[in-house]
Design a protein around this motif. Sequence first.
Motif, PDB file in Angstrom:
ATOM      1  N   ILE A  16       0.848  -1.301   0.057  1.00 47.81           N
ATOM      2  CA  ILE A  16       0.051  -0.100   0.020  1.00 47.81           C
ATOM      3  C   ILE A  16       0.903   1.302   0.088  1.00 47.81           C
ATOM      4  CG2 ILE A  16      -1.581   1.195   1.482  1.00 47.81           C
ATOM      5  CD1 ILE A  16      -2.798  -1.521   2.138  1.00 47.81           C
ATOM      6  N   ARG A  17       0.523   2.187  -1.120  1.00 47.32           N
ATOM      7  CA  ARG A  17       1.443   3.322  -1.043  1.00 47.32           C
ATOM      8  C   ARG A  17       0.622   4.495  -0.517  1.00 47.32           C
ATOM      9  NH1 ARG A  17       4.039   2.140  -6.922  1.00 47.32           N
ATOM     10  NH2 ARG A  17       1.867   1.421  -7.168  1.00 47.32           N
ATOM     11  N   ASN A  18       1.033   4.992   0.610  1.00 47.59           N
ATOM     12  CA  ASN A  18       0.049   6.121   1.068  1.00 47.59           C
ATOM     13  C   ASN A  18       0.969   6.808   2.174  1.00 47.59           C
ATOM     14  OD1 ASN A  18      -1.732   7.511   2.718  1.00 47.59           O
ATOM     15  ND2 ASN A  18      -3.165   6.288   2.367  1.00 47.59           N
ATOM     16  N   PHE A  19       1.062   8.000   1.731  1.00 45.55           N
ATOM     17  CA  PHE A  19       2.007   8.947   2.660  1.00 45.55           C
ATOM     18  C   PHE A  19       1.353  10.344   2.986  1.00 45.55           C
ATOM     19  CE2 PHE A  19       5.048  12.655   2.462  1.00 45.55           C
ATOM     20  CZ  PHE A  19       5.867  12.385   3.455  1.00 45.55           C
ATOM     21  N   LEU A  41       8.097   9.656  -3.988  1.00 45.41           N
ATOM     22  CA  LEU A  41       7.893   9.280  -5.364  1.00 45.41           C
ATOM     23  C   LEU A  41       9.009   8.233  -5.605  1.00 45.41           C
ATOM     24  CD1 LEU A  41       6.616  12.535  -6.801  1.00 45.41           C
ATOM     25  CD2 LEU A  41       5.302  10.532  -6.511  1.00 45.41           C
ATOM     26  N   ARG A  42      10.299   8.591  -5.325  1.00 39.46           N
ATOM     27  CA  ARG A  42      11.549   7.836  -5.593  1.00 39.46           C
ATOM     28  C   ARG A  42      11.208   6.457  -4.797  1.00 39.46           C
ATOM     29  NH1 ARG A  42      15.797  11.069  -7.121  1.00 39.46           N
ATOM     30  NH2 ARG A  42      15.518  12.613  -5.641  1.00 39.46           N
ATOM     31  N   SER A  43      10.984   6.648  -3.524  1.00 38.17           N
ATOM     32  CA  SER A  43      10.818   5.402  -2.993  1.00 38.17           C
ATOM     33  C   SER A  43       9.916   4.424  -3.540  1.00 38.17           C
ATOM     34  CB  SER A  43      10.913   5.252  -1.423  1.00 38.17           C
ATOM     35  OG  SER A  43       9.431   5.644  -1.204  1.00 38.17           O
ATOM     36  N   TRP A  44       8.842   5.107  -3.993  1.00 35.02           N
ATOM     37  CA  TRP A  44       7.666   4.199  -4.819  1.00 35.02           C
ATOM     38  C   TRP A  44       7.938   3.880  -6.067  1.00 35.02           C
ATOM     39  CZ3 TRP A  44       3.070   7.527  -2.769  1.00 35.02           C
ATOM     40  CH2 TRP A  44       2.913   7.539  -1.692  1.00 35.02           C
ATOM     41  N   GLU A  45       9.413   4.548  -6.580  1.00 35.54           N
ATOM     42  CA  GLU A  45       9.657   4.250  -7.921  1.00 35.54           C
ATOM     43  C   GLU A  45       8.548   4.636  -9.004  1.00 35.54           C
ATOM     44  OE1 GLU A  45      10.808   0.033  -8.242  1.00 35.54           O
ATOM     45  OE2 GLU A  45      12.453   0.410  -6.826  1.00 35.54           O
ATOM     46  N   TYR A  78      -0.976   9.261  -2.460  1.00 38.02           N
ATOM     47  CA  TYR A  78      -1.243   7.890  -2.454  1.00 38.02           C
ATOM     48  C   TYR A  78      -1.664   7.595  -3.740  1.00 38.02           C
ATOM     49  CZ  TYR A  78      -6.405   9.295  -1.692  1.00 38.02           C
ATOM     50  OH  TYR A  78      -7.424  10.106  -2.035  1.00 38.02           O
ATOM     51  N   VAL A  79      -1.549   6.138  -3.980  1.00 36.42           N
ATOM     52  CA  VAL A  79      -1.780   5.465  -5.064  1.00 36.42           C
ATOM     53  C   VAL A  79      -2.987   4.521  -5.243  1.00 36.42           C
ATOM     54  CG1 VAL A  79      -0.518   3.995  -7.039  1.00 36.42           C
ATOM     55  CG2 VAL A  79       0.662   5.582  -5.708  1.00 36.42           C
ATOM     56  N   LEU A  84      -1.876   8.259  -9.012  1.00 33.40           N
ATOM     57  CA  LEU A  84      -1.506   8.993  -8.139  1.00 33.40           C
ATOM     58  C   LEU A  84      -2.160  10.018  -7.792  1.00 33.40           C
ATOM     59  CD1 LEU A  84       1.116   9.555  -6.080  1.00 33.40           C
ATOM     60  CD2 LEU A  84       2.013  11.059  -7.743  1.00 33.40           C
ATOM     61  N   ARG A  85      -2.873  10.120  -6.484  1.00 34.08           N
ATOM     62  CA  ARG A  85      -3.483  11.109  -6.146  1.00 34.08           C
ATOM     63  C   ARG A  85      -2.633  12.244  -4.959  1.00 34.08           C
ATOM     64  NH1 ARG A  85      -9.465  12.760  -5.998  1.00 34.08           N
ATOM     65  NH2 ARG A  85      -9.568  13.739  -3.927  1.00 34.08           N
ATOM     66  N   ILE A  86      -2.672  13.471  -5.171  1.00 31.16           N
ATOM     67  CA  ILE A  86      -1.778  14.514  -4.373  1.00 31.16           C
ATOM     68  C   ILE A  86      -2.881  15.266  -3.630  1.00 31.16           C
ATOM     69  CG2 ILE A  86      -0.243  16.114  -4.614  1.00 31.16           C
ATOM     70  CD1 ILE A  86       0.641  14.934  -7.535  1.00 31.16           C
TER      71      ILE A  86
END
Length: 140
Positions: A16-19, A41-45, A78-79, A84-86
Amino acid sequence: MIQETATPEVRLDHPIRNFSVQLSPTPRGARLARLLATEQLRSWEIPLDPARQVAAELAANAATHGRVSGRDFRLTLYVVADTLRIEVTDTCGDRPPCPQDPTPDAESGRGLVLVEALADRWGVAQGPHPRKTVWAECAL
Ligand SMILES: Nc1ncnc2c1ncn2[C@@H]1O[C@H](COP(=O)(O)OP(=O)(O)O)[C@@H](O)[C@H]1O
Ligand SMILES: [Mg+2]
């Protein structure tokens, strides 16, 4: 009677990609928003552009036009599926963003024009009081 309960097997292609981070509505807070978004973004590639520019513009706006002294703004990334939602939430819900039509020599008024051009969709969600969220989505 013995009942068998099947445990559904859930497989995620990605974790899960959420920050989300809360920042002060200052130039430093806006700068941190840009740096943290870039790192995330970098860490989520995920390709850095155009998402980091969009996040930077929305954060800069929250820290200037949406600034309420003593109240932080929030940056969330989050993705969902391949989007990708900002989201940038400030505590100035009574003042909505108003995209301008900058003249060629204008030094300001380009942030939302840029967001409009770079993101696939963007918008504003009001509430809960006194907040508003300016959001943008970028297809990955
Ligand atoms: N988060 C916000 N809260 C309140 N007003 C905003 C916000 N974001 C943008 N605005 C309004 O929309 C206008 C246009 O924003 P923008 O295109 O980024 O240009 P600039 O920031 O250079 O003025 C701003 O001048 C401001 O009046
Ligand atoms: Mg701006």
